[in-house]
Design a protein around this motif. Structure first.
Motif, PDB file in Angstrom:
ATOM      1  N   PHE A 162     -17.508  29.947   2.047  1.00 39.42           N
ATOM      2  CA  PHE A 162     -16.718  28.895   2.692  1.00 39.42           C
ATOM      3  C   PHE A 162     -16.715  27.667   1.784  1.00 39.42           C
ATOM      4  O   PHE A 162     -17.779  27.190   1.385  1.00 39.42           O
ATOM      5  N   ARG A 163     -15.532  27.185   1.462  1.00 39.72           N
ATOM      6  CA  ARG A 163     -15.420  25.926   0.718  1.00 39.72           C
ATOM      7  C   ARG A 163     -15.325  24.796   1.730  1.00 39.72           C
ATOM      8  O   ARG A 163     -14.523  24.854   2.675  1.00 39.72           O
ATOM      9  N   ILE A 164     -16.095  23.728   1.511  1.00 41.01           N
ATOM     10  CA  ILE A 164     -16.265  22.690   2.526  1.00 41.01           C
ATOM     11  C   ILE A 164     -16.111  21.318   1.893  1.00 41.01           C
ATOM     12  O   ILE A 164     -16.530  21.090   0.760  1.00 41.01           O
ATOM     13  N   ARG A 165     -15.519  20.415   2.642  1.00 47.86           N
ATOM     14  CA  ARG A 165     -15.353  19.034   2.169  1.00 47.86           C
ATOM     15  C   ARG A 165     -16.715  18.353   2.027  1.00 47.86           C
ATOM     16  O   ARG A 165     -17.645  18.641   2.771  1.00 47.86           O
ATOM     17  N   TRP A 166     -16.792  17.429   1.079  1.00 48.24           N
ATOM     18  CA  TRP A 166     -18.042  16.709   0.846  1.00 48.24           C
ATOM     19  C   TRP A 166     -18.204  15.602   1.877  1.00 48.24           C
ATOM     20  O   TRP A 166     -17.342  14.755   2.049  1.00 48.24           O
ATOM     21  N   ARG A 167     -19.303  15.631   2.598  1.00 49.43           N
ATOM     22  CA  ARG A 167     -19.665  14.599   3.561  1.00 49.43           C
ATOM     23  C   ARG A 167     -21.164  14.330   3.443  1.00 49.43           C
ATOM     24  O   ARG A 167     -21.866  15.012   2.715  1.00 49.43           O
ATOM     25  N   ASP A 168     -21.639  13.340   4.175  1.00 45.13           N
ATOM     26  CA  ASP A 168     -23.075  13.072   4.139  1.00 45.13           C
ATOM     27  C   ASP A 168     -23.820  14.154   4.919  1.00 45.13           C
ATOM     28  O   ASP A 168     -23.221  14.938   5.662  1.00 45.13           O
ATOM     29  N   ALA A 169     -25.133  14.188   4.750  1.00 44.55           N
ATOM     30  CA  ALA A 169     -25.936  15.289   5.282  1.00 44.55           C
ATOM     31  C   ALA A 169     -25.889  15.393   6.797  1.00 44.55           C
ATOM     32  O   ALA A 169     -26.030  16.482   7.353  1.00 44.55           O
ATOM     33  N   SER A 170     -25.718  14.267   7.502  1.00 43.63           N
ATOM     34  CA  SER A 170     -25.677  14.325   8.964  1.00 43.63           C
ATOM     35  C   SER A 170     -24.497  15.145   9.464  1.00 43.63           C
ATOM     36  O   SER A 170     -24.583  15.803  10.507  1.00 43.63           O
ATOM     37  N   ALA A 171     -23.380  15.136   8.730  1.00 42.05           N
ATOM     38  CA  ALA A 171     -22.225  15.953   9.114  1.00 42.05           C
ATOM     39  C   ALA A 171     -22.552  17.437   8.999  1.00 42.05           C
ATOM     40  O   ALA A 171     -22.164  18.248   9.840  1.00 42.05           O
ATOM     41  N   TYR A 172     -23.277  17.791   7.968  1.00 39.76           N
ATOM     42  CA  TYR A 172     -23.620  19.196   7.765  1.00 39.76           C
ATOM     43  C   TYR A 172     -24.680  19.673   8.754  1.00 39.76           C
ATOM     44  O   TYR A 172     -24.764  20.869   9.052  1.00 39.76           O
ATOM     45  N   GLU A 173     -25.487  18.750   9.265  1.00 34.44           N
ATOM     46  CA  GLU A 173     -26.478  19.141  10.262  1.00 34.44           C
ATOM     47  C   GLU A 173     -25.777  19.626  11.531  1.00 34.44           C
ATOM     48  O   GLU A 173     -26.129  20.668  12.092  1.00 34.44           O
ATOM     49  N   ALA A 174     -24.773  18.882  11.995  1.00 31.83           N
ATOM     50  CA  ALA A 174     -24.009  19.306  13.172  1.00 31.83           C
ATOM     51  C   ALA A 174     -23.208  20.569  12.873  1.00 31.83           C
ATOM     52  O   ALA A 174     -23.090  21.466  13.718  1.00 31.83           O
ATOM     53  N   PHE A 175     -22.656  20.653  11.663  1.00 34.40           N
ATOM     54  CA  PHE A 175     -21.874  21.827  11.286  1.00 34.40           C
ATOM     55  C   PHE A 175     -22.744  23.081  11.227  1.00 34.40           C
ATOM     56  O   PHE A 175     -22.313  24.170  11.618  1.00 34.40           O
ATOM     57  N   SER A 176     -23.980  22.953  10.747  1.00 37.79           N
ATOM     58  CA  SER A 176     -24.871  24.111  10.673  1.00 37.79           C
ATOM     59  C   SER A 176     -25.221  24.620  12.073  1.00 37.79           C
ATOM     60  O   SER A 176     -25.356  25.829  12.287  1.00 37.79           O
ATOM     61  N   LYS A 177     -25.357  23.703  13.038  1.00 35.30           N
ATOM     62  CA  LYS A 177     -25.606  24.126  14.419  1.00 35.30           C
ATOM     63  C   LYS A 177     -24.390  24.855  14.985  1.00 35.30           C
ATOM     64  O   LYS A 177     -24.530  25.864  15.698  1.00 35.30           O
ATOM     65  N   HIS A 178     -23.211  24.356  14.680  1.00 35.21           N
ATOM     66  CA  HIS A 178     -21.975  25.028  15.107  1.00 35.21           C
ATOM     67  C   HIS A 178     -21.880  26.421  14.490  1.00 35.21           C
ATOM     68  O   HIS A 178     -21.485  27.389  15.157  1.00 35.21           O
ATOM     69  N   THR A 179     -22.251  26.520  13.216  1.00 30.70           N
ATOM     70  CA  THR A 179     -22.215  27.813  12.525  1.00 30.70           C
ATOM     71  C   THR A 179     -23.177  28.806  13.160  1.00 30.70           C
ATOM     72  O   THR A 179     -22.832  29.972  13.390  1.00 30.70           O
ATOM     73  N   GLN A 180     -24.386  28.356  13.455  1.00 26.96           N
ATOM     74  CA  GLN A 180     -25.377  29.254  14.065  1.00 26.96           C
ATOM     75  C   GLN A 180     -24.918  29.708  15.444  1.00 26.96           C
ATOM     76  O   GLN A 180     -25.137  30.870  15.829  1.00 26.96           O
TER      77      GLN A 180
END
Length: 294
Positions: free
Chosen positions: A216-234
């Protein structure tokens, strides 16, 4: 580590103060100051001290302490961590600007890779599993970052993308959803893909068709955005795959998201060590365990 070092440094400074100050002040003459000649700071400290001698003053001190505690708790709940390695470089730096330009014009520079490991006889030849993987990928790609309203995922690659490109080559102009809704067509595409001996196939799947890679190619954001995204992914993995396969997400997204969890743990540990050190020092200063705890 910085917080822990600060707490330990406080303890060492206090220890040195207890050992050195008595020696240094042994021959120093301290002059008392008459009450009429006290400065503003002395008068302020004495006024604060006088509060402790009246019931009303003690009640005011306790109420003020309680108010500060409430404000602190509310502030802690609103505290947001921000972690973006690009901000370590100054604005205008060639590496930072090129990084952001690529992210803007090419749909993201961050990436997430999923390793899919099957544990049944069919492996990745199972059409139902492939349907579930496709549905999982679509749900992950539908995640919208709340702060800017943009989709984080801009492109999907890997094994499923290779199946889709093979399907479009075999049946041009057909919607890809037809592929994953029809087990017979999906089986034919898989057979054609294996027979074609496409060199890209070996990049994304093992020869026994038991393990594959999704990207998956993903836009660059700060780490807090990826924390929520990782929960959505799981959540998407649990919903569509469950126990039928073992899926291990990794990549830049998960590295940054995990750094937030580690940072919070380190902050809590550092604060705990600092609190313990200061409590011990207060016990030594007041020569009382009770007053040190208070």
């Amino acid at each position: 580590q910085m917080g822990t070092a600060g707490a330990v440094g406080t303890g060492i400074s206090a220890l040195l103060a207890f050992l050195i100050l008595p020696i240094a002040l042994r021959n120093v003459r301290i002059n008392t100051v008459a009450e009429d000649h006290r400065g503003r700071l002395d008068r302020t400290l004495m006024a604060a001290l006088d509060l402790s001698f009246t019931r009303r003053g003690r009640a005011g001190v306790l109420m003020g302490t309680l108010l500060i505690a409430i404000v602190s708790v509310v502030g802690m709940r609103r505290l947001a961590l921000y972690h973006d390695p690009l901000t370590w470089m100054p604005k205008g730096h060639v590496l930072r600007e090129s990084f952001l330009d690529i992210d803007k014009h090419m749909g993201g520079v961050a990436q997430m890779t999923m390793l899919v490991e099957t544990h049944n006889e069919k492996g990745l030849n199972d059409p139902e599993l492939l349907k579930s993987l496709y549905a999982m990928g679509e749900e992950i790609a539908a995640y919208v970052y709340p702060k800017d309203g943009q989709l984080l995922v801009t492109h999907q690659g890997g094994f499923l993308a290779l199946i889709e490109s093979t399907y479009h080559a075999m049946m041009p102009g057909t919607d890809v959803k037809v592929l994953f809704d029809n087990s017979q067509i999906l089986g034919s595409v898989l057979g054609g893909l294996r027979a074609s001996n496409d060199p890209r196939l070996h990049r994304y799947v093992t020869e026994d068709f038991k393990t594959a890679q999704l990207q998956f190619r993903i836009r660059w954001r700060d780490a807090s955005a990826y924390e929520a995204f990782s929960k959505h992914t799981q959540a998407a993995i649990d919903k569509h795959i469950g126990t039928r396969a073992i899926i291990s997400p990794t990549g830049v997204v998960y590295t940054l998201a995990s750094s937030i969890a580690v940072l919070i743990g380190n902050l809590v540990t550092s604060f705990g060590i600092a609190l313990a050190m200061i409590t011990v020092l207060l016990m030594m200063v007041f020569r009382s365990v009770r007053w040190g705890l208070v």
